[in-house]
Design a protein around this motif. Structure first.
Motif, PDB file in Angstrom:
ATOM      1  N   LEU A 122       0.800  -1.230   0.000  1.00  0.00           N
ATOM      2  CA  LEU A 122       0.000   0.000   0.000  1.00  0.00           C
ATOM      3  C   LEU A 122       0.831   1.279   0.000  1.00  0.00           C
ATOM      4  CD1 LEU A 122      -2.958  -0.897   2.393  1.00  0.00           C
ATOM      5  CD2 LEU A 122      -2.710  -1.307  -0.051  1.00  0.00           C
ATOM      6  N   ALA A 123       2.105   1.227   0.432  1.00  0.00           N
ATOM      7  CA  ALA A 123       2.988   2.397   0.432  1.00  0.00           C
ATOM      8  C   ALA A 123       2.376   3.584   1.186  1.00  0.00           C
ATOM      9  CB  ALA A 123       3.343   2.792  -1.009  1.00  0.00           C
ATOM     10  N   LEU A 124       1.721   3.291   2.308  1.00  0.00           N
ATOM     11  CA  LEU A 124       1.190   4.337   3.171  1.00  0.00           C
ATOM     12  C   LEU A 124       2.129   4.549   4.354  1.00  0.00           C
ATOM     13  CD1 LEU A 124      -2.574   3.261   3.296  1.00  0.00           C
ATOM     14  CD2 LEU A 124      -1.577   5.067   1.886  1.00  0.00           C
ATOM     15  N   VAL A 180      -4.495  10.544   6.949  1.00  0.00           N
ATOM     16  CA  VAL A 180      -4.992  10.168   5.619  1.00  0.00           C
ATOM     17  C   VAL A 180      -4.690  11.274   4.609  1.00  0.00           C
ATOM     18  CG1 VAL A 180      -7.083   9.738   4.271  1.00  0.00           C
ATOM     19  CG2 VAL A 180      -6.790   8.629   6.510  1.00  0.00           C
ATOM     20  N   TRP A 181      -5.006  12.527   4.946  1.00  0.00           N
ATOM     21  CA  TRP A 181      -4.795  13.606   3.973  1.00  0.00           C
ATOM     22  C   TRP A 181      -3.313  13.812   3.695  1.00  0.00           C
ATOM     23  CZ3 TRP A 181      -2.038  18.068   4.784  1.00  0.00           C
ATOM     24  CH2 TRP A 181      -1.829  18.495   6.099  1.00  0.00           C
ATOM     25  N   GLN A 182      -2.466  13.628   4.692  1.00  0.00           N
ATOM     26  CA  GLN A 182      -1.025  13.775   4.456  1.00  0.00           C
ATOM     27  C   GLN A 182      -0.516  12.690   3.508  1.00  0.00           C
ATOM     28  OE1 GLN A 182       0.069  13.758   8.628  1.00  0.00           O
ATOM     29  NE2 GLN A 182       0.638  15.926   8.558  1.00  0.00           N
ATOM     30  N   ASN A 183      -1.058  11.474   3.628  1.00  0.00           N
ATOM     31  CA  ASN A 183      -0.679  10.393   2.710  1.00  0.00           C
ATOM     32  C   ASN A 183      -1.152  10.693   1.282  1.00  0.00           C
ATOM     33  OD1 ASN A 183       0.641   7.675   3.687  1.00  0.00           O
ATOM     34  ND2 ASN A 183      -0.542   8.465   5.426  1.00  0.00           N
ATOM     35  N   VAL A 197     -15.970   5.885   5.053  1.00  0.00           N
ATOM     36  CA  VAL A 197     -14.548   6.197   5.013  1.00  0.00           C
ATOM     37  C   VAL A 197     -14.114   6.841   6.326  1.00  0.00           C
ATOM     38  CG1 VAL A 197     -14.501   6.456   2.515  1.00  0.00           C
ATOM     39  CG2 VAL A 197     -15.007   8.435   3.947  1.00  0.00           C
ATOM     40  N   PRO A 198     -12.849   6.717   6.678  1.00  0.00           N
ATOM     41  CA  PRO A 198     -12.354   7.341   7.899  1.00  0.00           C
ATOM     42  C   PRO A 198     -12.196   8.843   7.709  1.00  0.00           C
ATOM     43  CG  PRO A 198     -10.535   6.350   6.692  1.00  0.00           C
ATOM     44  CD  PRO A 198     -11.792   5.962   5.968  1.00  0.00           C
ATOM     45  N   VAL A 210      -8.112   3.956   1.171  1.00  0.00           N
ATOM     46  CA  VAL A 210      -7.268   5.151   1.084  1.00  0.00           C
ATOM     47  C   VAL A 210      -6.269   5.021  -0.062  1.00  0.00           C
ATOM     48  CG1 VAL A 210      -5.460   6.477   2.264  1.00  0.00           C
ATOM     49  CG2 VAL A 210      -7.525   5.804   3.510  1.00  0.00           C
ATOM     50  N   ALA A 211      -5.613   3.864  -0.150  1.00  0.00           N
ATOM     51  CA  ALA A 211      -4.604   3.664  -1.194  1.00  0.00           C
ATOM     52  C   ALA A 211      -5.227   3.713  -2.586  1.00  0.00           C
ATOM     53  CB  ALA A 211      -3.890   2.333  -0.983  1.00  0.00           C
ATOM     54  N   ILE A 212      -6.400   3.105  -2.753  1.00  0.00           N
ATOM     55  CA  ILE A 212      -7.059   3.096  -4.064  1.00  0.00           C
ATOM     56  C   ILE A 212      -7.558   4.491  -4.419  1.00  0.00           C
ATOM     57  CG2 ILE A 212      -9.028   2.206  -5.375  1.00  0.00           C
ATOM     58  CD1 ILE A 212      -8.760  -0.389  -3.701  1.00  0.00           C
TER      59      ILE A 212
END
Length: 250
Positions: free
Chosen positions: A91-93, A99-102, A139-140, A157-159
């Motif tokens: 996922l490279a998170l 979440v927004w920073q990622n 969603v979170p 989040v990743a998608i």
């Protein structure tokens, strides 16, 4: 099918690592707004082919055509600029970031004048919230730290991050491998919604049931080549197994 239906053509792709010939002239196509599955045993060449399309590996020979034009995918950044995004299996998170920073890692929005610029946190939070909400349900909050999310939420989040940058193609490597039944179903809903929004999805999966549920089109790889293609409506899980093992000719 016309050439205009195709968003991507990979033709006669060859790639060797020393004496190992990972790809021996593999060719696949992808259609707009469809989920294309790529299946095969370990070592069949799936990962190497995907890495050439995503810009990680440069092929030794062969061509990749995107929207009717031959493209050079020298780096992942080059692929991203052309609209090819990849959701990695890990996922490279970044766990400690929100979440927004990622979403905006490496793509930060700033505001200000000339050299006096600073991060536009409000705009990034709003954009991330919209991108995530457009694709996923339950969603979170975008202010949540990734380490607090469930496996399914992380996949969402990743998608959504991959799809949110004007992507033409999103590549997914085993997107539900570590998820339970309910979270798998939610992620599959997201993948379908992505397709319904016109994005072409390349799905790598060992789960034949999932391939039969999700994909419109499937390519079978064996020994460095794409040896068969089928429309999902015209095949079965048993036939796909036979094509992978070579028990059935293409």
């Amino acid at each position: 099918m016309t050439t205009a239906d195709l968003i991507l053509q990979a033709t006669d792709i060859r790639k060797s690592f020393g004496g190992v010939h990972a790809l021996k002239g593999a060719s696949i196509t992808m259609r707009r707004g469809e989920i294309t599955a790529l299946i095969g045993d370990n070592g069949a060449g799936k990962s190497t082919l995907v890495r050439t399309i995503s810009g990680i590996h440069r092929p030794d020979s062969g061509t990749i055509t995107l929207d009717g034009e031959v493209v050079s995918l020298d780096t992942p950044k080059a692929a991203q600029k052309l609209g090819i995004e990849t959701v990695q299996q890990n996922l490279a998170l970044v766990e400690e970031l929100t979440v927004w920073q990622n979403f905006f890692l490496g793509r930060e929005k700033t505001k200000g004048v000339g050299p006096l610029r600073w991060l536009d946190r409000a705009a990034m939070k709003q954009t991330a919230s919209t991108m995530l909400g457009d694709l996923a349900v339950n969603v979170p909050p975008v202010g949540s730290r990734v380490r607090r999310l469930s496996g399914g939420q992380r996949q969402a989040v990743a998608i959504a991050r991959a799809a949110g940058w004007g992507s033409k193609i999103v590549i997914m490597d085993e997107p539900t491998a570590a998820l339970g039944v309910q979270e798998t179903e939610r992620v599959e809903q997201i993948v379908r919604k992505l397709r319904d929004q016109g994005v072409a999805v390349l799905l790598i999966s060992h789960n034949f049931d999932q391939v039969m549920r999700l994909a419109d089109h499937v390519w079978v790889m064996r020994a460095g080549n794409a040896v068969a293609e089928r429309r999902i409506a015209e095949t079965s899980g048993d036939e796909l197994v036979s094509l992978i093992t070579g028990a059935k000719a293409a």
